[in-house]
Design a protein around this motif. Structure first.
Motif, short mmCIF file in Angstrom:
data_model
loop_
_atom_site.label_atom_id
_atom_site.label_comp_id
_atom_site.label_asym_id
_atom_site.label_seq_id
_atom_site.Cartn_x
_atom_site.Cartn_y
_atom_site.Cartn_z
N GLY A 1 0.79 -1.22 0.00
CA GLY A 1 0.00 0.00 0.00
C GLY A 1 0.82 1.27 0.00
O GLY A 1 0.26 2.37 0.12
N HIS A 2 2.14 1.14 -0.14
CA HIS A 2 2.99 2.34 0.00
C HIS A 2 4.30 2.13 -0.76
O HIS A 2 4.97 1.11 -0.58
CB HIS A 2 3.28 2.58 1.48
N ILE A 3 4.64 3.05 -1.65
CA ILE A 3 5.95 3.05 -2.33
C ILE A 3 6.45 4.49 -2.42
O ILE A 3 5.70 5.38 -2.83
CB ILE A 3 5.87 2.47 -3.76
N VAL A 4 7.68 4.70 -2.03
CA VAL A 4 8.29 6.03 -2.12
C VAL A 4 9.71 5.87 -2.67
O VAL A 4 10.51 5.08 -2.15
CB VAL A 4 8.36 6.74 -0.75
N ALA A 5 10.01 6.62 -3.76
CA ALA A 5 11.37 6.61 -4.32
C ALA A 5 11.49 7.72 -5.34
O ALA A 5 10.52 8.08 -6.00
CB ALA A 5 11.69 5.27 -4.97
N GLY A 6 12.68 8.25 -5.47
CA GLY A 6 12.97 9.21 -6.52
C GLY A 6 12.24 10.53 -6.38
O GLY A 6 11.64 10.84 -5.34
N SER A 7 12.29 11.32 -7.47
CA SER A 7 11.71 12.65 -7.48
C SER A 7 11.06 12.94 -8.83
O SER A 7 11.63 12.62 -9.88
CB SER A 7 12.78 13.70 -7.19
N ARG A 8 9.89 13.56 -8.81
CA ARG A 8 9.24 13.96 -10.06
C ARG A 8 10.05 15.03 -10.79
O ARG A 8 9.91 15.20 -12.00
CB ARG A 8 7.83 14.50 -9.77
N GLU A 9 10.88 15.76 -10.06
CA GLU A 9 11.69 16.81 -10.67
C GLU A 9 12.97 16.25 -11.29
O GLU A 9 13.70 16.96 -12.00
CB GLU A 9 12.05 17.88 -9.63
N SER A 10 13.26 14.98 -11.02
CA SER A 10 14.50 14.36 -11.55
C SER A 10 14.17 12.97 -12.06
O SER A 10 14.64 11.96 -11.53
CB SER A 10 15.57 14.30 -10.45
N LEU A 11 13.37 12.93 -13.12
CA LEU A 11 12.90 11.64 -13.63
C LEU A 11 14.01 10.83 -14.30
O LEU A 11 13.82 9.64 -14.58
CB LEU A 11 11.75 11.86 -14.61
N ASN A 12 15.15 11.45 -14.56
CA ASN A 12 16.25 10.70 -15.17
C ASN A 12 17.22 10.14 -14.13
O ASN A 12 18.25 9.58 -14.49
CB ASN A 12 17.01 11.59 -16.16
N VAL A 13 16.90 10.32 -12.84
CA VAL A 13 17.79 9.84 -11.78
C VAL A 13 17.22 8.56 -11.18
O VAL A 13 16.07 8.53 -10.74
CB VAL A 13 17.96 10.90 -10.68
N MET A 14 18.02 7.53 -11.17
CA MET A 14 17.63 6.27 -10.53
C MET A 14 17.90 6.40 -9.03
O MET A 14 19.02 6.74 -8.62
CB MET A 14 18.42 5.10 -11.13
N PRO A 15 16.91 6.18 -8.18
CA PRO A 15 17.06 6.46 -6.75
C PRO A 15 18.03 5.50 -6.07
O PRO A 15 18.19 4.34 -6.48
CB PRO A 15 15.64 6.27 -6.20
N SER A 16 18.65 6.00 -5.01
CA SER A 16 19.56 5.17 -4.20
C SER A 16 18.84 4.54 -3.02
O SER A 16 19.42 3.72 -2.30
CB SER A 16 20.74 6.02 -3.70
#
Length: 396
Positions: free
Chosen positions: A241-256
């Motif tokens: 029910g919950h997923i958080v990762a990355g940024s809408r402002e940096s869609l070309n960045v794969m999150p760490s």
């Protein structure tokens, strides 16, 4: 007190109970924050002449009423007081005045019904023994029942048995439903944090740990737990029910870092253990496939709610005194909803029952935890009558 006299007495208090319920609805408070609600409950109990203790398990309230006839028996009646972190969309004149807070599970009605029963019994305490009116905080996942028990609930307020009730939309109004044995599932939460290097998704994805792919593999694998690890006749639920990762402002960045979480339900300890083991194993495997790591946290907000045999018979008999034989289902199917009253039933014998809340006049049924839900005030007298009938039956 016969059935007609009881209902006449309840009817006299009904307008006040409706107003009380709607006032609580308009001022919802989350678990362990129920300061206004607890103060209101305590003031009402004291006005009835009932011995009252506040701050049990932080914000819980317990009222003690002794019958006028001698007796050593004691029973506990429990209602929950907390609301949910939800934005109400009912448009009612008494809708929530607190943004992001809502009584979407009917705890406002549960509190009003127990206060109504306390009022009726205090006016004519023609019973032998003691009733403990238990107003519990934080049922919705914040540990209210364990907190009260750890604060000495049953040592400070002795009970031979304890009983709980929850409204249930869709069951005919004024009917009751329960069963011996497992009635509600253990309700748990899981949270997985995937960690890796992150990186540039356009220029050098081959150099990064792809955590989004790890979570995609993980969520697919989770659905195999029920179909391939759980015996076909067992009932188990795993949902995300919950997923958080990355940024809408940096869609070309794969999150760490990526966090995914959800809920798990089971009806016995063996299935609880299975869920915990497989949720951990699959997270480690999904992370390893991408060269990443996984940190897993799991916890149970409620254990399986198991009705005791004698308590079920007692509560069913009291319900028949209110709704008749045809209005009481003693073999209702178990539900995978969770309820932390389960901890009280682990500590003391007793039982839990569903009170039918019916449907809206147009036939609509808004489920519990819906932003359109509202407790049906027409159910109030039925709940009050059950509590009073139970006391008269058990302490008569």
């Amino acid at each position: 007190m016969d059935k007609d006299a009881l209902h006449a007495r309840i009817d006299r208090h009904l307008p006040e109970l409706v107003a009380l319920r709607q006032d609580i609805h308009a001022h919802p408070e989350l678990g362990m924050e129920e300061t206004r609600t607890a103060a209101l409950v305590a003031a009402r109990l004291r006005a009835m002449g009932i011995e009252t203790v506040e701050g049990v398990g932080r914000t819980g309230v317990v009222g003690t009423l002794r019958g006028r006839r001698p007796g050593q028996g004691a029973i506990g009646l429990r209602a929950d007081m907390d609301a949910l972190a939800l934005t109400e969309q009912t448009g009612l004149p008494y809708a929530s005045t607190s943004m992001g807070r809502m009584h979407a599970c009917g705890h406002d009605g549960h509190t009003a019904m127990l206060l109504g029963a306390a009022q009726v019994l205090a006016e004519d305490p023609d019973f032998a023994g003691t009733v403990q009116f238990i107003f519990q905080p934080a049922e919705e996942g914040r540990g209210g029942a364990p907190a009260m028990i750890e604060d000495g609930l049953f040592e400070r307020f002795p009970c031979n048995a304890v009983y709980g009730m929850h409204n249930m939309p869709g069951i005919p109004l004024g009917h009751f439903a329960l069963r011996e044995g497992p009635l509600m599932a253990g309700s748990g939460r899981w949270l997985v944090t995937f960690r890796g290097t992150g990186g540039h998704g356009g220029n050098s994805p081959h150099l990064a740990h792809d955590l989004l792919l790890a979570q995609a593999i993980y969520l697919q694998a989770l659905q195999g737990i029920v179909s391939r690890n759980v015996p076909a006749l067992e009932s188990v639920v795993v949902s995300a029910g919950h997923i958080v990762a990355g940024s809408r402002e940096s869609l070309n960045v794969m999150p760490s870092e990526l966090v995914v979480g959800g809920t798990m339900r089971a009806f016995n300890p063996a299935m609880q253990d299975l869920l915990e083991r497989r949720i951990r194993e699959l997270a480690d495997h999904a992370a390893a496939m991408q060269g990443a790591t996984a940190e897993v946290k799991l916890w149970w907000n409620a254990i399986p709610l198991i009705n005791h045999a004698e308590g079920t018979d007692v509560l069913a008999a009291a319900a028949r005194g209110v709704a008749g034989d045809s209005g009481v289902d003693v073999d209702t199917p178990p539900v995978t909803g969770g309820e932390d009253f389960s901890f009280m039933l682990r500590a003391k014998p007793g039982a839990f029952v569903f009170l039918g809340a019916g449907a809206a006049p147009d036939g609509t049924v808004h489920a519990l935890h819906s932003s359109h839900y509202d407790f049906n005030d027409a159910a109030l007298p039925h709940g009050v009558a059950l509590w009073v009938n139970l006391v008269q039956q058990e302490l008569g």
